[in-house]
Scaffold this motif. Structure first.
Motif, PDB file in Angstrom:
ATOM      1  N   GLU A  49       0.826  -1.212   0.000  1.00 35.70           N
ATOM      2  CA  GLU A  49       0.000   0.000   0.000  1.00 35.70           C
ATOM      3  C   GLU A  49       0.857   1.258   0.000  1.00 35.70           C
ATOM      4  OE1 GLU A  49      -3.243   0.538  -0.480  1.00 35.70           O
ATOM      5  OE2 GLU A  49      -3.456  -1.606  -0.815  1.00 35.70           O
ATOM      6  N   GLN A  50       1.968   1.240   0.720  1.00 34.30           N
ATOM      7  CA  GLN A  50       2.882   2.384   0.736  1.00 34.30           C
ATOM      8  C   GLN A  50       3.471   2.612  -0.657  1.00 34.30           C
ATOM      9  OE1 GLN A  50       3.517   4.589   3.193  1.00 34.30           O
ATOM     10  NE2 GLN A  50       4.858   5.718   1.821  1.00 34.30           N
ATOM     11  N   LEU A  51       3.941   1.527  -1.280  1.00 35.83           N
ATOM     12  CA  LEU A  51       4.487   1.636  -2.637  1.00 35.83           C
ATOM     13  C   LEU A  51       3.435   2.136  -3.620  1.00 35.83           C
ATOM     14  CD1 LEU A  51       6.647  -1.604  -2.990  1.00 35.83           C
ATOM     15  CD2 LEU A  51       7.450   0.762  -3.174  1.00 35.83           C
ATOM     16  N   ARG A  52       2.223   1.608  -3.485  1.00 32.94           N
ATOM     17  CA  ARG A  52       1.139   2.000  -4.388  1.00 32.94           C
ATOM     18  C   ARG A  52       0.797   3.477  -4.214  1.00 32.94           C
ATOM     19  NH1 ARG A  52      -4.339   2.212  -4.761  1.00 32.94           N
ATOM     20  NH2 ARG A  52      -4.683   1.695  -2.593  1.00 32.94           N
ATOM     21  N   GLN A  53       0.746   3.946  -2.983  1.00 34.18           N
ATOM     22  CA  GLN A  53       0.458   5.365  -2.725  1.00 34.18           C
ATOM     23  C   GLN A  53       1.565   6.256  -3.298  1.00 34.18           C
ATOM     24  OE1 GLN A  53      -2.166   6.950  -1.536  1.00 34.18           O
ATOM     25  NE2 GLN A  53      -3.279   5.042  -1.272  1.00 34.18           N
ATOM     26  N   GLU A  54       2.810   5.843  -3.105  1.00 35.76           N
ATOM     27  CA  GLU A  54       3.926   6.616  -3.654  1.00 35.76           C
ATOM     28  C   GLU A  54       3.853   6.657  -5.177  1.00 35.76           C
ATOM     29  OE1 GLU A  54       7.429   4.760  -2.033  1.00 35.76           O
ATOM     30  OE2 GLU A  54       6.969   5.466   0.001  1.00 35.76           O
ATOM     31  N   PHE A  55       3.510   5.513  -5.771  1.00 40.27           N
ATOM     32  CA  PHE A  55       3.385   5.467  -7.225  1.00 40.27           C
ATOM     33  C   PHE A  55       2.259   6.379  -7.697  1.00 40.27           C
ATOM     34  CE2 PHE A  55       1.171   3.661 -10.907  1.00 40.27           C
ATOM     35  CZ  PHE A  55       2.154   3.836 -11.864  1.00 40.27           C
ATOM     36  N   MET A  56       1.121   6.340  -7.022  1.00 40.73           N
ATOM     37  CA  MET A  56      -0.014   7.187  -7.416  1.00 40.73           C
ATOM     38  C   MET A  56       0.362   8.671  -7.345  1.00 40.73           C
ATOM     39  SD  MET A  56      -2.325   5.056  -8.302  1.00 40.73           S
ATOM     40  CE  MET A  56      -3.864   5.921  -8.324  1.00 40.73           C
ATOM     41  N   MET A  57       1.074   9.051  -6.308  1.00 34.80           N
ATOM     42  CA  MET A  57       1.510  10.451  -6.180  1.00 34.80           C
ATOM     43  C   MET A  57       2.484  10.802  -7.309  1.00 34.80           C
ATOM     44  SD  MET A  57      -0.087  11.833  -3.683  1.00 34.80           S
ATOM     45  CE  MET A  57       0.884  13.255  -3.255  1.00 34.80           C
TER      46      MET A  57
END
Length: 124
Positions: A49-57
């Motif tokens: 989830e952290q990686l996904r959030q960073e990617f989305m940003m």
């Protein structure tokens, strides 16, 4: 409230109870609880989830690279390879299949996709 409305609501509650008592739903709930109770799975979920959030940003700001996409995909694949997650995903798929069959059974006499379109207006 009319008798017909009350009867339909009663049937809806019966359907909900029947779904909750189905083997597919019970298996799904057991698998969901197993994932929640598994420390390794929870740690990998948080990491993903952290990686996904960073990617989305990064994507929103135009900073995302193809390597970023691959990193998120690798994290997801690693998460899905955990036996407890694989079991959860399989149980989820079986429940979705069962619910789709119920949706089709409800939709057939209505000539409308009950789960997908019944609430919509003026769809083409």
């Amino acid at each position: 409230m009319s008798v017909e409305t009350t009867s339909l609501e009663s049937l809806g509650r019966e359907l909900g109870n029947a779904i909750a008592e189905s083997p597919e739903y019970e298996r799904f709930e057991e698998a969901r609880q197993a994932v929640e109770d598994d420390d390794e799975a929870q740690a990998q979920i948080q990491e993903f989830e952290q990686l996904r959030q960073e990617f989305m940003m990064a994507r929103q700001t135009g900073q995302a690279s193809q390597e970023d996409v691959k990193e998120v995909q690798r994290a997801q694949e690693q998460l899905h390879r955990l036996p407890v997650m694989a079991d959860y995903l399989e149980a989820q798929s079986e429940l979705q299949d069962r619910l789709e069959a119920v949706n089709e059974a409800i939709s057939e006499p209505l000539a409308v996709d009950f789960g997908g379109e019944a609430g919509g207006c003026c769809q083409d």
